[in-house]
Write a protein that holds these residues in place. Structure first.
Motif, PDB file in Angstrom:
ATOM      1  N   ILE A   1      54.162  37.541  55.724  1.00  0.00           N
ATOM      2  CA  ILE A   1      54.410  38.967  55.899  1.00  0.00           C
ATOM      3  C   ILE A   1      53.122  39.610  56.397  1.00  0.00           C
ATOM      4  O   ILE A   1      52.133  39.710  55.663  1.00  0.00           O
ATOM      5  CB  ILE A   1      54.859  39.615  54.577  1.00  0.00           C
ATOM      6  N   VAL A   2      53.132  40.035  57.632  1.00  0.00           N
ATOM      7  CA  VAL A   2      51.971  40.710  58.225  1.00  0.00           C
ATOM      8  C   VAL A   2      52.378  42.147  58.504  1.00  0.00           C
ATOM      9  O   VAL A   2      52.999  42.448  59.511  1.00  0.00           O
ATOM     10  CB  VAL A   2      51.477  39.982  59.486  1.00  0.00           C
ATOM     11  N   ASP A   3      52.025  43.019  57.596  1.00  0.00           N
ATOM     12  CA  ASP A   3      52.390  44.428  57.649  1.00  0.00           C
ATOM     13  C   ASP A   3      51.128  45.244  57.426  1.00  0.00           C
ATOM     14  O   ASP A   3      50.433  45.072  56.411  1.00  0.00           O
ATOM     15  CB  ASP A   3      53.431  44.731  56.576  1.00  0.00           C
TER      16      ASP A   3
ATOM     17  N   PRO B   1      47.408  45.917  51.813  1.00  0.00           N
ATOM     18  CA  PRO B   1      45.947  45.753  51.799  1.00  0.00           C
ATOM     19  C   PRO B   1      45.549  44.491  52.555  1.00  0.00           C
ATOM     20  O   PRO B   1      46.239  43.465  52.485  1.00  0.00           O
ATOM     21  CB  PRO B   1      45.610  45.639  50.312  1.00  0.00           C
ATOM     22  N   THR B   2      44.479  44.543  53.303  1.00  0.00           N
ATOM     23  CA  THR B   2      44.021  43.396  54.087  1.00  0.00           C
ATOM     24  C   THR B   2      42.547  43.137  53.838  1.00  0.00           C
ATOM     25  O   THR B   2      41.781  44.045  53.505  1.00  0.00           O
ATOM     26  CB  THR B   2      44.243  43.636  55.592  1.00  0.00           C
TER      27      THR B   2
ATOM     28  N   LYS C   1      47.652  41.221  44.713  1.00  0.00           N
ATOM     29  CA  LYS C   1      46.468  40.362  44.722  1.00  0.00           C
ATOM     30  C   LYS C   1      46.765  38.929  45.157  1.00  0.00           C
ATOM     31  O   LYS C   1      45.913  38.050  45.008  1.00  0.00           O
ATOM     32  CB  LYS C   1      45.794  40.347  43.348  1.00  0.00           C
ATOM     33  N   VAL C   2      47.936  38.696  45.677  1.00  0.00           N
ATOM     34  CA  VAL C   2      48.323  37.359  46.149  1.00  0.00           C
ATOM     35  C   VAL C   2      48.476  37.425  47.665  1.00  0.00           C
ATOM     36  O   VAL C   2      49.032  38.385  48.210  1.00  0.00           O
ATOM     37  CB  VAL C   2      49.635  36.900  45.487  1.00  0.00           C
ATOM     38  N   VAL C   3      47.991  36.395  48.358  1.00  0.00           N
ATOM     39  CA  VAL C   3      48.078  36.340  49.811  1.00  0.00           C
ATOM     40  C   VAL C   3      49.528  36.067  50.211  1.00  0.00           C
ATOM     41  O   VAL C   3      50.113  35.044  49.835  1.00  0.00           O
ATOM     42  CB  VAL C   3      47.149  35.251  50.376  1.00  0.00           C
ATOM     43  N   VAL C   4      50.110  36.996  50.980  1.00  0.00           N
ATOM     44  CA  VAL C   4      51.491  36.834  51.447  1.00  0.00           C
ATOM     45  C   VAL C   4      51.566  36.719  52.970  1.00  0.00           C
ATOM     46  O   VAL C   4      52.630  36.428  53.515  1.00  0.00           O
ATOM     47  CB  VAL C   4      52.366  38.012  50.973  1.00  0.00           C
ATOM     48  N   GLY C   5      50.455  36.955  53.666  1.00  0.00           N
ATOM     49  CA  GLY C   5      50.440  36.842  55.111  1.00  0.00           C
ATOM     50  C   GLY C   5      49.040  36.579  55.620  1.00  0.00           C
ATOM     51  O   GLY C   5      48.049  37.007  55.007  1.00  0.00           O
TER      52      GLY C   5
ATOM     53  N   ARG D   1      49.597  27.925  55.845  1.00  0.00           N
ATOM     54  CA  ARG D   1      50.902  27.725  55.219  1.00  0.00           C
ATOM     55  C   ARG D   1      50.744  27.274  53.768  1.00  0.00           C
ATOM     56  O   ARG D   1      51.491  27.722  52.887  1.00  0.00           O
ATOM     57  CB  ARG D   1      51.700  26.707  56.036  1.00  0.00           C
ATOM     58  N   LYS D   2      49.773  26.431  53.501  1.00  0.00           N
ATOM     59  CA  LYS D   2      49.560  25.960  52.128  1.00  0.00           C
ATOM     60  C   LYS D   2      49.066  27.083  51.223  1.00  0.00           C
ATOM     61  O   LYS D   2      49.451  27.173  50.051  1.00  0.00           O
ATOM     62  CB  LYS D   2      48.556  24.805  52.119  1.00  0.00           C
ATOM     63  N   ILE D   3      48.217  27.961  51.744  1.00  0.00           N
ATOM     64  CA  ILE D   3      47.707  29.067  50.932  1.00  0.00           C
ATOM     65  C   ILE D   3      48.847  29.971  50.499  1.00  0.00           C
ATOM     66  O   ILE D   3      48.928  30.397  49.334  1.00  0.00           O
ATOM     67  CB  ILE D   3      46.644  29.853  51.729  1.00  0.00           C
TER      68      ILE D   3
END
Length: 736
Positions: A621-623, A627-628, A694-698, A712-714
């Motif tokens: 998800i890149v939105d 937060p980035t 706080k979790v990487v989704v994108g 992809r693994k992250i």
């Protein structure tokens, strides 16, 4: 029934007297003892001692026997009526074969073989009876024979025709009139008619001869020797123009074990997957486009940077790595003809182009095409993709604006826009997403060698403002401007009109833009027209067909590609509109159609190139509203899409791509790119992490290539990371 009635008449007085005596005894007891006996209610209608009930049982037995007898009699009566009714219906149905009504002979050219029995039967009444051994001759020439025979019935004697070898025409019985059975009684009357045709001028008769007869008679002339004279009279029928057109051959099978609706990337990936697991599978792809399956990304990328002036016709291009290939996944020789799909021994993949599925019958396992043709299936894949969205202000602007607007999606859209870019002076692109920015850069490069003006407008503050963080979006906007594009940000279109040979775009803030042509790149609408007829669920939030983890919408219906709204075990329900997702979802759907039953867990990636020097790959998800965290490093000459494809040897940067195509390496005529100058904002290359709770989704890999498995693994791990700078080191962004 009468027996039961007579028996009742004899026994009814006894029953009535018993009841009367019982009531009198009870009344007397009450009067004598001044109380009601407790056993009186139990001794109903009985003349015996109280409580015995013998006569009462006999009464019940008689009544029951009467009812049973009456029911049995009614059953036998109704059954007999039904049998007599059925016999009557059968007799009426058989009357046409026994009684032939009088009716005039019809000699119209359009009459088909179905009228032959009536005409022959009419001739039977005027002609003598003959042996019924010449059935084929009767059926083939029956319309003309009937016409000639009514003119001169007694001309030819029967013995002249008896020795004719009429056994040979038997195979043509199925070609001529298929229903020859009912006209066996009328066959003898037509026996002398062939000689009649030879003795009279056949001109008027030949013109009315049906086409099947004209085709079958010449084939007969070479075999039977004794009927040469008769057949020579019928030969002119082959020269006469066919009044009735021959039936069109079947262009496609009526049944396909594997039916794929849609001719895009997902369908092609599914077809190859099905054939890999089931080598003898017969797969039919139906597409409303006139082209074989092809990849869409080059339509907005590499094709525009080709130096070949005939690229619009060949649709071949040089990839960033210098290799040349076609946009088509496979050449036409890879596919089999739809007509041969049911005949080939080992199956294959057939493509039915220019046909649109307009209705699905999920209970009957069949689909209806736009020409009302029906095709049944065993298993079906819906990969209809989507259609480009348009702005309502453009749709309401009228025909002049509509015909000067391109909704970019297909090969014909690329060809049309290429022609427009060479014939007009100004093109305005509405939209700042992937497609709009790619086309802006591509047309901007072309404007350097011409007087073409390229304008890009969008409501965001910068290019790809919905995807990239603001600082990177601003940098990208500057990059697009450097390509020769006039960028108008925060532009909300209020009205569009055509005036004085120009398309006028009025913005809500009062600005007015005049242009010759509009390219609307404002998103994609999933094609879900089949949902209503098929009874499939459409997701109200994301659009598309809702499917389960195996991409199933029903027990034997799967959905893949842009039209599938699937559940991501990590990121929730989603719908993705990118090439890699189409490949992977199509491949998985094909496997599940052959019994694999695998869940869809793959995190698909997508990429975009702003020319050969700047590109990025993304996953998850890149939105920009999330937060980035971005980690960047200096770029080198190898940190470009061109250098990345040269190193990997692939043109489509999708590690999931399964399409094996014939690519012929050619010597690159492009000189070695100069070192990329250091960018003042140090956004040469880097990694951008998108966080949710706080979790990487994108993740976006900015000018970082061939590291997608790490990203992809992250995302798959779904863990919190205290220091994302350390995580960024996994992508080797600090290597020179």
């Amino acid at each position: 029934m009468w027996t039961c009635k007579n028996l009742w008449k004899k026994l009814s007085p006894l029953a009535r007297s018993s009841s009367t005596l019982c009531r009198q005894n009870a009344r007397g007891v009450v009067l004598n003892n001044e109380r009601r006996l407790p056993l009186v209610p139990q001794a109903h209608m009985s003349s015996g001692t109280p409580g015995s009930g013998g006569d009462n049982n006999l009464y019940y037995l008689l009544v029951g026997a009467t009812c049973v007898g009456g029911g049995f009699y009614a059953y036998r009566t109704i059954k007999g009526d039904k049998e007599r009714y059925q016999e009557r219906i059968n007799e009426i149905a058989s009357r046409p074969n026994k009684v032939v009504p009088e009716q005039p002979i019809t000699e119209a050219p359009g009459e088909q073989a179905a009228e032959t029995p009536q005409e022959i039967a009419h001739v039977t009444e005027d002609a003598p009876a003959e042996t019924p051994e010449v059935t084929p001759i009767v059926e083939e020439v029956s319309p003309e024979v009937a016409a000639v025979e009514q003119e001169d019935p007694p001309t030819t004697p029967e013995p002249e025709i008896a020795p004719e070898p009429v056994v040979e025409p038997a195979p043509e019985e199925s070609v001529g009139t298929p229903d020859a059975g009912p006209v066996v009684e009328s066959e003898p009357s037509v026996e002398p008619s062939p000689v009649e045709v030879t003795e009279e001028p056949p001109a008027p008769v030949v013109e009315s001869e049906p086409t099947p007869v004209a085709e079958s008679l010449p084939a007969e002339t070479a075999e039977p020797q004794t009927t040469t004279e008769t057949e020579s009279a019928a030969e002119p029928a082959t020269v006469a123009p066919a009044e009735v057109p021959a039936p069109t051959p079947v262009e496609f099978p009526s049944h396909a074990p594997y039916l794929l609706i849609g001719g895009g990337t997902a369908s092609f990936a599914a077809a190859r997957s099905i054939r890999a697991r089931d080598p003898g599978a017969r797969v039919l792809i139906i597409t409303d486009e006139p082209d074989l399956p092809y990849m869409r990304p080059p339509l907005s990328k590499e094709l525009w940077f080709s130096d070949d002036p005939s690229v619009v016709d060949t649709l071949r291009f040089k990839q960033w790595n210098g290799k040349e290939r076609s946009i088509y996944f496979q050449p036409p020789s890879f596919y089999i003809s739809p007509q041969d799909l049911e005949k080939v021994e080992n199956g294959g993949v057939a493509v039915l182009t220019g046909k649109k599925v307009v209705h699905m019958d999920v209970r009957g396992n069949k689909v209806t095409l736009s020409d009302n043709t029906e095709i049944s299936y065993d298993k079906c894949l819906i990969a209809t993709g989507g259609v480009p969205r348009n702005l309502q202000v453009i749709e309401r602007a009228g025909e002049e604006v509509t015909k000067r607007t391109t909704l970019f999606r297909k090969v014909e859209d690329f060809k049309a826009l290429d022609k427009v870019s060479r014939d007009t002076k100004s093109i305005t692109i509405i939209g700042g997403g992937f497609l709009g920015s790619e086309l802006a850069c591509a047309l901007g490069r072309r404007s350097a060698d011409s007087d073409l003006e390229v304008i890009q407008m969008f409501p965001e503050k910068g290019n790809m403002g919905k995807v990239l963080p603001e600082y990177l979006s601003n940098w990208t906007t500057a990059k697009v401007k450097s390509e020769g594009v006039m960028v108008i940000t925060e532009a909300l279109v209020k009205a569009v009109s055509f005036k004085d040979g120009k398309v006028e775009i009025k913005l809500k803030d009062g600005r007015l833009v005049k242009t010759d042509h509009i390219v609307a790149a404002v998103g994609l609408e999933p094609s879900v027209e089949l949902a209503k007829s098929a009874g499939l669920e459409v997701d109200s939030d994301f659009g598309g067909f809702r499917v389960n983890a195996e991409l199933q919408a029903r027990s034997n219906i799967w959905v893949a590609g842009d039209a599938a709204c699937f559940y991501d075990i990590r990121l929730g329900r989603r719908r993705v509109e990118h090439h890699d997702h189409a490949v992977v979802s199509g491949r998985l759907a094909g496997e599940n159609m052959t019994g694999a039953n695998k869940p869809y867990w793959h995190q698909s990636m997508f990429w975009s190139d702003l020319g050969p020097d700047v590109g990025y790959e993304a996953i998850g998800i890149v939105d920009s509203s999330l937060p980035t965290v971005g980690v960047f490093a200096k770029a080198t000459a190898k940190d470009t899409p061109k250098a990345a494809t040269e190193k990997s040897g692939t043109g489509i940067r999708s590690e999931s791509e399964t399409e094996g195509t014939a690519s012929s390496p050619v010597a690159s005529s492009t000189p070695e790119p100069p070192p990329v100058p250091e960018r003042k904002d140090n956004y040469g290359k880097g990694v951008i992490f998108y966080l949710r709770d706080k979790v990487v989704v994108g993740i976006i890999l900015w000018n970082v290539f061939n590291r997608m498995p790490v990203a992809r693994k992250i995302i798959k791990d779904g863990e919190e990371h205290a220091d994302l700078n350390e995580v960024a080191k996994l992508f080797n962004i600090h290597e020179d």
